[in-house]
Design an enzyme around this catalytic site. Structure first.
Site, PDB file in Angstrom:
ATOM      1  N   TYR A  58      -9.930   0.472   7.484  1.00 15.91           N
ATOM      2  CA  TYR A  58     -10.798  -0.156   6.493  1.00 15.91           C
ATOM      3  C   TYR A  58      -9.959  -1.044   5.583  1.00 15.91           C
ATOM      4  CZ  TYR A  58     -14.468   3.137   7.831  1.00 15.91           C
ATOM      5  OH  TYR A  58     -15.414   3.844   8.533  1.00 15.91           O
ATOM      6  N   GLU A  59     -10.567  -2.079   5.040  1.00 16.13           N
ATOM      7  CA  GLU A  59      -9.804  -3.079   4.300  1.00 16.13           C
ATOM      8  C   GLU A  59      -9.215  -2.560   3.000  1.00 16.13           C
ATOM      9  OE1 GLU A  59     -12.389  -6.073   1.860  1.00 16.13           O
ATOM     10  OE2 GLU A  59     -13.318  -5.861   3.826  1.00 16.13           O
TER      11      GLU A  59
END
Length: 246
Positions: free
Chosen positions: A49-50
């Site tokens: 995930y970013e």
């Protein structure tokens, strides 16, 4: 027993995730699909995930990249800069994205919607989607079956797809498919092309409401029914997500 539209959507998206691949996961249905895949056929898929979570395995679907569940079972916690540095180095096999609009060439819009006689409706914007669309080796797009979301030309290109439709990109293959609750489209002909029909639907259902004539693949597959265990897992994930959102 046939699956609901929501179960179909999550399960069909999960089928796109391969065991062992490194995936940049978007929030929403892409997260649900990735979690379903991890619990069934792709336990060694690496979900990132970013916000910096690497090898994540959220117990409940996150509402944002900063949700506590993103890091609860993660193998490593880096930074946003760290994971986007990995993206620039070509470390991601696939990115999984959604948006407000997709067009026939796989361009995505999550920036603004044009409204006749009214000011544009401003949306959430790109986040990391623009970078993911350009730098991941392949892109899987997940879209609800809503004709308003399928347009010949997006109102704003937030995340570039094939652009002109001839498949030329600066890096990576770009979008390889669009998954909906009713079926699967590819870009094998340089534009959105019907490739498979979900159980319980017909070809006409998959393209219903889309405002242009969608090409068909040489062979349009019929997808098998979703196994009961995957339906159950999809239901639990959807229920938990609903409770989180409430």
């Amino acid at each position: 027993m046939s699956a609901s539209a929501e179960e179909n959507f999550v399960a069909l998206g999960a089928e796109e995730i391969r065991d062992g691949e490194v995936c940049f996961i978007g929030i929403g249905v892409p997260s649900l699909a990735a979690m379903l895949a991890k619990r069934h056929h792709a336990p060694d898929a690496v979900l990132i995930y970013e916000s910096g979570a690497i090898d994540a395995d959220p117990p409940v679907a996150p509402l944002s990249t900063g949700s506590p569940s993103v890091v609860q079972n993660t193998g490593m916690l880096a930074s946003c800069l760290g994971v986007f540095g990995m993206l620039q180095k070509g470390a991601f096999d696939r990115g999984y994205l959604s948006a407000a609009q997709v067009d026939r060439f796989g361009n995505l819009n999550s920036t603004e919607l044009v409204r006749r006689g009214k000011p544009p409706m401003h949306l959430v914007g790109s986040g990391g989607a623009h970078d993911i669309a350009l730098l991941a080796r392949e892109i899987v797009i997940m879209m609800p079956h809503d004709p308003r979301r399928f347009v010949e030309k997006v109102d704003f290109v937030t995340s570039p797809g094939l652009m002109t439709g001839d498949g030329r990109r600066r890096r990576g293959k770009g979008p390889v498919c669009v998954v909906t609750p009713r079926g699967r489209f590819t870009f094998e002909n340089g534009e959105l092309t019907l490739e498979a029909v979900a159980d319980g639907f017909e070809e006409a259902d998959v393209v219903e409401g889309i405002g242009w004539s969608v090409p068909r693949a040489a062979i349009v597959r019929r997808l098998p029914p979703i196994p009961a265990d995957r339906r159950d897992t999809a239901n639990r994930l959807l229920a938990d997500w609903g409770r989180e959102a409430a």
